[in-house]
Design a protein around this motif. Structure first.
Motif, PDB file in Angstrom:
ATOM      1  N   GLN A   9      11.918  41.574 -18.196  1.00  0.00           N
ATOM      2  CA  GLN A   9      10.770  40.822 -17.893  1.00  0.00           C
ATOM      3  C   GLN A   9      10.125  40.820 -16.354  1.00  0.00           C
ATOM      4  N   THR A  10      10.783  40.884 -15.419  1.00  0.00           N
ATOM      5  CA  THR A  10      10.761  40.803 -14.091  1.00  0.00           C
ATOM      6  C   THR A  10      10.053  42.058 -13.402  1.00  0.00           C
ATOM      7  N   THR A  11      10.309  43.256 -14.190  1.00  0.00           N
ATOM      8  CA  THR A  11      10.028  44.587 -13.752  1.00  0.00           C
ATOM      9  C   THR A  11       8.482  44.846 -13.514  1.00  0.00           C
ATOM     10  N   SER A  12       7.785  44.823 -12.416  1.00  0.00           N
ATOM     11  CA  SER A  12       6.524  45.100 -12.081  1.00  0.00           C
ATOM     12  C   SER A  12       5.432  43.718 -12.726  1.00  0.00           C
ATOM     13  N   GLU A  13       6.279  42.606 -12.917  1.00  0.00           N
ATOM     14  CA  GLU A  13       5.342  41.691 -13.436  1.00  0.00           C
ATOM     15  C   GLU A  13       4.462  41.171 -12.518  1.00  0.00           C
ATOM     16  N   CYS A  14       3.230  40.913 -13.088  1.00  0.00           N
ATOM     17  CA  CYS A  14       2.257  40.030 -12.075  1.00  0.00           C
ATOM     18  C   CYS A  14       2.710  38.983 -11.200  1.00  0.00           C
ATOM     19  N   ASN A  15       2.256  38.452 -10.303  1.00  0.00           N
ATOM     20  CA  ASN A  15       2.775  37.576  -9.571  1.00  0.00           C
ATOM     21  C   ASN A  15       1.661  36.674  -8.651  1.00  0.00           C
ATOM     22  N   TYR A  16       0.414  36.759  -9.213  1.00  0.00           N
ATOM     23  CA  TYR A  16      -0.691  35.923  -8.680  1.00  0.00           C
ATOM     24  C   TYR A  16      -0.343  34.310  -8.753  1.00  0.00           C
ATOM     25  N   THR A  17      -1.178  33.806  -8.178  1.00  0.00           N
ATOM     26  CA  THR A  17      -0.651  32.071  -7.776  1.00  0.00           C
ATOM     27  C   THR A  17      -1.007  31.594  -9.187  1.00  0.00           C
ATOM     28  N   SER A  18      -0.195  30.876  -9.915  1.00  0.00           N
ATOM     29  CA  SER A  18      -0.397  30.190 -10.914  1.00  0.00           C
ATOM     30  C   SER A  18      -0.025  30.894 -12.370  1.00  0.00           C
ATOM     31  N   TYR A  19       0.446  32.256 -12.046  1.00  0.00           N
ATOM     32  CA  TYR A  19       0.809  33.099 -13.372  1.00  0.00           C
ATOM     33  C   TYR A  19       2.197  32.703 -13.823  1.00  0.00           C
ATOM     34  N   ALA A  20       2.252  32.523 -14.971  1.00  0.00           N
ATOM     35  CA  ALA A  20       3.499  32.183 -15.670  1.00  0.00           C
ATOM     36  C   ALA A  20       3.511  33.034 -17.156  1.00  0.00           C
ATOM     37  N   ARG A  21       4.670  33.159 -17.771  1.00  0.00           N
ATOM     38  CA  ARG A  21       4.542  33.814 -18.946  1.00  0.00           C
ATOM     39  C   ARG A  21       4.193  32.798 -19.984  1.00  0.00           C
ATOM     40  N   VAL A  22       3.818  33.246 -21.220  1.00  0.00           N
ATOM     41  CA  VAL A  22       3.184  32.312 -22.125  1.00  0.00           C
ATOM     42  C   VAL A  22       4.037  32.637 -23.295  1.00  0.00           C
ATOM     43  N   GLY A  23       4.515  31.310 -24.065  1.00  0.00           N
ATOM     44  CA  GLY A  23       5.393  31.248 -24.889  1.00  0.00           C
ATOM     45  C   GLY A  23       4.550  31.336 -26.179  1.00  0.00           C
ATOM     46  N   VAL A  24       4.995  31.949 -27.432  1.00  0.00           N
ATOM     47  CA  VAL A  24       4.284  32.089 -28.564  1.00  0.00           C
ATOM     48  C   VAL A  24       5.242  31.882 -29.551  1.00  0.00           C
ATOM     49  N   ASN A  25       4.913  30.757 -30.389  1.00  0.00           N
ATOM     50  CA  ASN A  25       5.965  30.356 -31.494  1.00  0.00           C
ATOM     51  C   ASN A  25       6.299  31.724 -32.387  1.00  0.00           C
ATOM     52  N   ARG A  26       7.506  31.629 -32.815  1.00  0.00           N
ATOM     53  CA  ARG A  26       8.081  32.878 -33.726  1.00  0.00           C
ATOM     54  C   ARG A  26       7.924  32.143 -34.985  1.00  0.00           C
ATOM     55  N   ASN A  27       6.569  32.239 -35.768  1.00  0.00           N
ATOM     56  CA  ASN A  27       6.248  31.823 -36.967  1.00  0.00           C
ATOM     57  C   ASN A  27       4.825  32.507 -37.200  1.00  0.00           C
ATOM     58  N   SER A  28       4.211  32.386 -38.385  1.00  0.00           N
ATOM     59  CA  SER A  28       3.024  33.038 -38.840  1.00  0.00           C
ATOM     60  C   SER A  28       1.976  32.353 -38.185  1.00  0.00           C
ATOM     61  N   GLY A  29       2.257  31.242 -37.529  1.00  0.00           N
ATOM     62  CA  GLY A  29       1.051  30.577 -36.573  1.00  0.00           C
ATOM     63  C   GLY A  29       1.003  31.548 -35.078  1.00  0.00           C
TER      64      GLY A  29
END
Length: 146
Positions: free
Chosen positions: A51-71
């Motif tokens: 996930q770090t390969t060529s990952e964006c790195n602008y100020t305030s960038y962070a990955r977004v967690g998404v629940n593992r469910n139908s929601g």
């Protein structure tokens, strides 16, 4: 070689909705991950990337967690899409801008070298060039097993 259509759906439901595949696989019972983490990339992270390969790195960038469910994820047949738009943080200043997110990945870690489960090209790409733009992966983004 291809998977059967029913198994493709079962596999996506196991990964994205934490749904057991009867008589074959269960979601981890001791400490299953409850979220998958979406990352943005300026190039294809490749088959061997993390996930770090060529990952964006602008100020305030962070990955977004998404629940593992139908929601969090909608599985329909052999494809899966986010159940809601996935919005990333707006850049808080112009450091490391502009950037163009051409790819996204879905992985296992909130930060660091998480395992890439799926990756793909963004269409259209996301140009991140000022502090007023919300980088977004939409519900129209689809991953297809076949």
């Amino acid at each position: 070689m291809s998977k059967g259509n029913t198994f493709e759906s079962d596999l996506l439901q196991l990964i994205f909705n934490a749904t057991t595949i009867a008589n074959l696989a269960i979601n981890a019972t001791a400490s299953p991950i409850t979220q998958l983490f979406v990352s943005l990339h300026t190039a294809d992270p490749g088959e061997a990337g993390d996930q770090t390969t060529s990952e964006c790195n602008y100020t305030s960038y962070a990955r977004v967690g998404v629940n593992r469910n139908s929601g969090g994820w909608t599985v329909t047949g052999s494809s899966v899409s986010p159940a809601a738009n996935i919005d990333f943080a707006n850049p808080s200043n112009a450091t490391n801008l502009p950037q163009t997110a051409t790819h996204f990945a879905i992985g296992t870690a909130a930060s660091g070298s998480g395992k890439v489960l799926y990756k793909g090209a963004l269409s259209p790409t996301i140009v991140i060039s000022n502090t007023g733009v919300t980088p977004r992966v939409t519900t129209g983004t689809t991953i297809t097993e076949d």
